[in-house]
Design a protein around this motif. Structure first.
Motif, mmCIF file in Angstrom:
data_model
loop_
_atom_site.group_PDB
_atom_site.id
_atom_site.type_symbol
_atom_site.label_atom_id
_atom_site.label_comp_id
_atom_site.label_asym_id
_atom_site.label_seq_id
_atom_site.Cartn_x
_atom_site.Cartn_y
_atom_site.Cartn_z
ATOM 1 N N ARG A 105 -11.129 5.763 0.332
ATOM 2 C CA ARG A 105 -10.985 4.324 0.504
ATOM 3 C C ARG A 105 -10.786 3.649 -0.842
ATOM 4 N NH1 ARG A 105 -14.942 0.207 1.031
ATOM 5 N NH2 ARG A 105 -16.574 1.786 1.112
ATOM 6 N N GLN A 106 -9.679 2.923 -0.941
ATOM 7 C CA GLN A 106 -9.376 2.132 -2.128
ATOM 8 C C GLN A 106 -9.022 0.730 -1.655
ATOM 9 O OE1 GLN A 106 -6.464 4.126 -4.577
ATOM 10 N NE2 GLN A 106 -7.593 6.059 -4.578
ATOM 11 N N GLY A 107 -9.976 -0.182 -1.817
ATOM 12 C CA GLY A 107 -9.817 -1.498 -1.218
ATOM 13 C C GLY A 107 -9.881 -1.362 0.287
ATOM 14 N N GLY A 108 -8.873 -1.885 0.969
ATOM 15 C CA GLY A 108 -8.843 -1.795 2.419
ATOM 16 C C GLY A 108 -7.928 -0.712 2.934
ATOM 17 N N THR A 109 -7.510 0.214 2.062
ATOM 18 C CA THR A 109 -6.568 1.251 2.464
ATOM 19 C C THR A 109 -7.158 2.631 2.194
ATOM 20 O OG1 THR A 109 -4.707 -0.187 1.928
ATOM 21 C CG2 THR A 109 -4.237 2.152 2.144
ATOM 22 N N THR A 137 5.991 12.922 5.486
ATOM 23 C CA THR A 137 4.974 11.959 5.098
ATOM 24 C C THR A 137 4.727 10.988 6.233
ATOM 25 O OG1 THR A 137 6.645 10.508 4.160
ATOM 26 C CG2 THR A 137 5.613 12.092 2.674
ATOM 27 N N ALA A 138 3.522 10.437 6.269
ATOM 28 C CA ALA A 138 3.221 9.404 7.261
ATOM 29 C C ALA A 138 4.005 8.154 6.915
ATOM 30 C CB ALA A 138 1.720 9.108 7.264
ATOM 31 N N PRO A 139 4.332 7.351 7.913
ATOM 32 C CA PRO A 139 5.078 6.134 7.644
ATOM 33 C C PRO A 139 4.372 5.277 6.607
ATOM 34 C CG PRO A 139 4.928 6.546 9.990
ATOM 35 C CD PRO A 139 4.031 7.536 9.323
ATOM 36 N N ALA A 140 5.125 4.833 5.620
ATOM 37 C CA ALA A 140 4.540 3.994 4.586
ATOM 38 C C ALA A 140 4.365 2.581 5.103
ATOM 39 C CB ALA A 140 5.430 3.996 3.348
ATOM 40 N N GLY A 141 3.553 1.793 4.406
ATOM 41 C CA GLY A 141 3.366 0.406 4.792
ATOM 42 C C GLY A 141 1.910 0.052 4.864
ATOM 43 N N PRO A 142 1.577 -1.227 4.916
ATOM 44 C CA PRO A 142 0.186 -1.662 4.933
ATOM 45 C C PRO A 142 -0.532 -1.137 6.159
ATOM 46 C CG PRO A 142 1.683 -3.494 4.496
ATOM 47 C CD PRO A 142 2.516 -2.343 4.945
ATOM 48 N N MET A 143 -1.735 -0.604 5.959
ATOM 49 C CA MET A 143 -2.519 -0.106 7.063
ATOM 50 C C MET A 143 -3.698 -1.011 7.391
ATOM 51 S SD MET A 143 -1.634 2.763 8.577
ATOM 52 C CE MET A 143 -0.057 1.957 8.738
ATOM 53 N N ARG A 144 -4.032 -1.918 6.493
ATOM 54 C CA ARG A 144 -5.242 -2.707 6.652
ATOM 55 C C ARG A 144 -5.156 -3.615 7.874
ATOM 56 N NH1 ARG A 144 -9.671 -4.242 3.830
ATOM 57 N NH2 ARG A 144 -10.377 -6.392 3.988
ATOM 58 N N LEU A 145 -6.281 -3.766 8.577
ATOM 59 C CA LEU A 145 -6.348 -4.715 9.682
ATOM 60 C C LEU A 145 -6.380 -6.135 9.143
ATOM 61 C CD1 LEU A 145 -9.060 -3.084 11.989
ATOM 62 C CD2 LEU A 145 -6.577 -2.901 12.164
ATOM 63 N N VAL A 146 -5.703 -7.037 9.829
ATOM 64 C CA VAL A 146 -5.719 -8.450 9.448
ATOM 65 C C VAL A 146 -6.037 -9.286 10.673
ATOM 66 C CG1 VAL A 146 -4.098 -8.184 7.534
ATOM 67 C CG2 VAL A 146 -3.229 -8.665 9.815
ATOM 68 N N SER A 177 0.833 -1.189 0.000
ATOM 69 C CA SER A 177 0.000 0.000 0.000
ATOM 70 C C SER A 177 0.865 1.234 0.000
ATOM 71 C CB SER A 177 -0.975 -0.019 1.168
ATOM 72 O OG SER A 177 -0.300 -0.119 2.374
ATOM 73 N N GLY A 178 1.297 1.719 1.150
ATOM 74 C CA GLY A 178 2.066 2.961 1.144
ATOM 75 C C GLY A 178 1.190 4.101 0.712
ATOM 76 N N ILE A 179 1.479 5.321 1.163
ATOM 77 C CA ILE A 179 0.662 6.473 0.836
ATOM 78 C C ILE A 179 1.320 7.247 -0.284
ATOM 79 C CG2 ILE A 179 -0.257 8.624 1.745
ATOM 80 C CD1 ILE A 179 -0.577 7.273 4.392
ATOM 81 N N PRO A 180 0.591 7.557 -1.355
ATOM 82 C CA PRO A 180 1.200 8.203 -2.500
ATOM 83 C C PRO A 180 1.589 9.629 -2.191
ATOM 84 C CG PRO A 180 -1.181 8.096 -2.756
ATOM 85 C CD PRO A 180 -0.840 7.317 -1.524
ATOM 86 N N PRO A 181 2.388 10.247 -3.059
ATOM 87 C CA PRO A 181 2.784 11.631 -2.821
ATOM 88 C C PRO A 181 1.574 12.544 -2.732
ATOM 89 C CG PRO A 181 4.123 10.630 -4.547
ATOM 90 C CD PRO A 181 3.018 9.674 -4.237
ATOM 91 N N LEU A 233 -13.818 -1.560 7.239
ATOM 92 C CA LEU A 233 -13.690 -1.104 5.860
ATOM 93 C C LEU A 233 -12.254 -0.838 5.446
ATOM 94 C CD1 LEU A 233 -16.728 1.362 5.558
ATOM 95 C CD2 LEU A 233 -16.551 -0.985 4.681
ATOM 96 N N ALA A 234 -11.546 0.022 6.190
ATOM 97 C CA ALA A 234 -10.226 0.433 5.715
ATOM 98 C C ALA A 234 -9.448 1.115 6.819
ATOM 99 C CB ALA A 234 -10.370 1.378 4.515
ATOM 100 N N SER A 235 -8.128 1.263 6.577
ATOM 101 C CA SER A 235 -7.236 1.970 7.498
ATOM 102 C C SER A 235 -6.270 2.828 6.706
ATOM 103 C CB SER A 235 -6.446 0.981 8.364
ATOM 104 O OG SER A 235 -7.295 0.186 9.160
ATOM 105 N N GLY A 236 -5.726 3.836 7.365
ATOM 106 C CA GLY A 236 -4.744 4.713 6.730
ATOM 107 C C GLY A 236 -4.054 5.566 7.768
ATOM 108 N N ALA A 237 -3.150 6.436 7.314
ATOM 109 C CA ALA A 237 -2.394 7.291 8.226
ATOM 110 C C ALA A 237 -2.027 8.597 7.540
ATOM 111 C CB ALA A 237 -1.136 6.580 8.710
#
Length: 621
Positions: free
Chosen positions: A417-421, A37-46, A22-26, A370-374
């Motif tokens: 929201r795009q998918g789970g991110t 920028t916020a720390p990149a990486g998957p935000m979705r709950l698993v 995932s990661g957050i785009p520019p 639904l989704a997560s982000g930062a």
């Protein structure tokens, strides 16, 4: 607000999958590149595949962050020794009445007083009271000070649906050890009360380990969010080194079972009592779970005769802000990340970001994740969040960097929201350099942000294009607004503090802004009380506005100031005082028909809203 006029599931968690890469785009449309920028990486709950995996992950996460004095910074936290909806209920004859000043229509918020026009229900010092506003008499009283949590002074609030009241209570920062393997004394206590009879009666109770964070009511369903911490018995070794203490604490974590993390709960109703724990199949985690806290979302049908088990869902994360709409529940919390790049002083630099989790609450029962982000920075409160047309707008402040005290700044991000991110689709940054956000109000496609250090820039933002939000206007005045409330005809009321040229506060200031022209926001008038303050500055539930008459009721110090806001002016029309209520002042104001009711620990006063003249007094005792 008056009736009809604004005044103010998780599905099967095992089905959740990690969203790769995932990661957050520019940032799109940014005005400055300086905001980190916020720390990149998957935000979705698993979900965890097994309880053993959950335990291993929680142990590893907690062990990685534990310090010499435990998980709570410089303090050991030992375990205690074992020992808005419902229209069908509204009476046709109910008079016009105000409701709790909430952030979003359709998502009621708990408060210490509620009214449906037929009755006023208050909670204070462990006692629920029912008042008939027509006869101005107390018609019911229920002492909730006894029971599983016999503490009269714990924080308590209410939700109201027809003849049912849900009382929510729980003290801050309390950790429990259950009396046995399943039962709990419960740091958070919920009580369902039947108001239909002459004497209010308890229908059901629910208690759970953890601190009550907040709750929202949509339709007939109340969703309650509780934060809990692992119950770990860390040793206290005064003569040991920090390294030895950390090693001992990690040993404790490595030997502790999963029950230390999973909250225990107990519910009663219909003569039955049940006790259990949140199951590991109800637990999910973000990619950066710390193992230091859990968030549990409970769902209750307020039309039922019992609360049941709350259909709990837990997340191995932390949050301190709950934001709700008629269809979504958002949990937001800070996350601190250590950057490898040294700061100006040669030390490792840390950055704070806000992590967000979205749940679908459009239907009854358990919410659906639904989704997560930062985003970078921290939130001032829930008003820094706003869901509009499927997007989330987030206003945050990034603190000053080490060695650069004037480098703090604020920004507004738009997430989709795009998918789970939750992906960033737009941002406007660089607001209030050297300052921090004191208040935010999003109104449709427009945003208003107040930052402050020495002066109060009121920024007006155009958010109609999510990919290119922009600042359209700025107004600089002394002082700041800590709460912003929309008024008819393109006006905005700000409640906060006046300040001198050096930023030192000078007392309550109420400002009337004209924001009809977003390129030229202006202040039309102000009301100032030197040396005073209002609870509205930190609790919007204390604010009352009636659009039909322009009445504004503000608790100021120990009483209430009644103001009238006209097209371009603010004037005082009266004051209401109460007998001393243990120094706590007047807490709330509400309107039922043509009577103003004010509430304090000492009692309720009925007054004429046009002058403040007292009509009746109902003492608490």
């Amino acid at each position: 607000m008056t009736r009809g006029v604004p005044i103010a599931a998780v599905g099967t968690l095992a089905a959740l999958t990690l969203l790769a890469g995932s990661g957050i785009p520019p940032t799109a449309g940014a005005t400055t590149p300086t905001t980190p920028t916020a720390p990149a990486g998957p935000m979705r709950l698993v979900a965890y595949d097994s309880c053993a995996e959950a335990l291993a992950d929680l142990r590893a996460a907690a062990g990685a962050v534990v310090g010499p004095w435990g998980l709570g910074g410089d303090e050991i936290v030992p375990a205690v020794a074992k020992a808005g909806g419902g229209d069908r209920y509204a009476a046709e004859s109910a008079p016009e009445h105000s409701t709790t000043n909430v952030h979003e229509i359709g998502a009621d918020e708990p408060d210490l007083v509620k009214t449906d026009g037929r009755r006023i229900v208050t909670i204070g010092d462990g006692v629920l009271r029912v008042i008939d506003p027509a006869t101005r008499r107390t018609t019911g009283r229920l002492d909730l000070g006894a029971g599983p949590l016999p503490d009269r002074h714990r924080e308590r609030n209410l939700l109201l649906l027809g003849d049912r009241a849900l009382v929510l209570g729980g003290p801050a920062r309390v950790t429990f050890r259950p009396a046995d393997d399943t039962a709990t004394g419960g740091a958070t206590l919920l009580t369902l009360v039947d108001l239909a009879a002459a004497t209010p009666t308890v229908l059901a109770t629910y208690s759970i380990d953890g601190v009550l964070l907040d709750a929202r009511q949509t339709g007939d369903t109340a969703r309650v969010v509780v934060r809990s911490h692992p119950r770990l018995d860390f040793p206290f070794r005064r003569d040991a080194s920090d390294a030895e203490r950390i090693a001992a604490n990690r040993a404790v974590i490595a030997e502790t079972g999963l029950d230390a993390w999973l909250p225990a709960y107990e519910w009663t109703g219909g003569g039955q009592r049940h006790a259990a724990r949140v199951g590991c199949d109800r637990l999910s985690r973000p990619a950066d779970a710390t193992g230091t806290s859990l968030l549990t979302v409970l769902s209750f049908d307020l039309t039922a005769d019992r609360l049941g088990d709350g259909d709990p869902v837990s997340v191995a994360a932390d949050a301190d802000v709950v934001y709700g709409t008629a269809t979504s529940l958002w949990l937001a919390g800070d996350r601190t990340v250590q950057r490898s790049r040294p700061s100006w002083w040669g030390r490792q630099r840390s950055e704070v970001s806000t992590v967000l989790h979205q749940f679908d609450t459009a239907g009854p029962g358990r919410p659906r994740y639904l989704a997560s982000g930062a985003v970078p920075g921290w939130l001032v409160n829930q008003y820094a969040l706003s869901e509009w047309r499927g997007d989330l707008r987030v206003a945050t402040t990034v603190d000053a960097r080490a060695g650069r005290p004037g480098s703090s700044e604020s920004a507004v991000y738009v997430l989709r929201r795009q998918g789970g991110t939750l992906e960033r689709v737009g941002a406007v940054t660089g607001l209030g350099r050297g300052e921090r956000i004191h208040s935010v109000r999003f109104l449709g496609g427009t945003g208003h942000v107040v930052t402050f250090r020495r002066t109060d820039p009121l920024y007006t933002l155009d958010l109609t294009d999510p990919a290119a939000p922009r600042v359209t206007g700025e107004l600089k005045i002394t002082g700041y607004s800590a709460y912003l409330h929309p008024l008819p005809d393109g006006r905005l009321l700000g409640v906060g503090q006046e300040a001198d040229a050096r930023g030192r506060t000078q007392g309550l200031q109420v400002s009337l802004f004209d924001v009809r022209d977003p390129t030229r926001p202006a202040r039309l008038d102000r009301y100032h009380v030197p040396g005073a303050w209002s609870a509205v500055e930190f609790d919007p539930h204390a604010f009352l506005y009636h659009p039909g008459t322009g009445l504004v009721a503000l608790p100021v110090d120990d009483g209430v100031r009644l103001l009238r806001v006209t097209g371009d002016g603010i004037s005082e029309i009266g004051r209401v005082t109460h007998p001393d209520g243990n120094g706590r002042g007047v807490d709330r104001s509400l309107l039922v028909g043509d009577t103003l009711w004010t509430v304090s620990a000492a009692g309720l006063r009925a007054s004429d809203p046009r002058t403040g003249r007292s009509l009746d007094w109902l003492p608490s005792t």
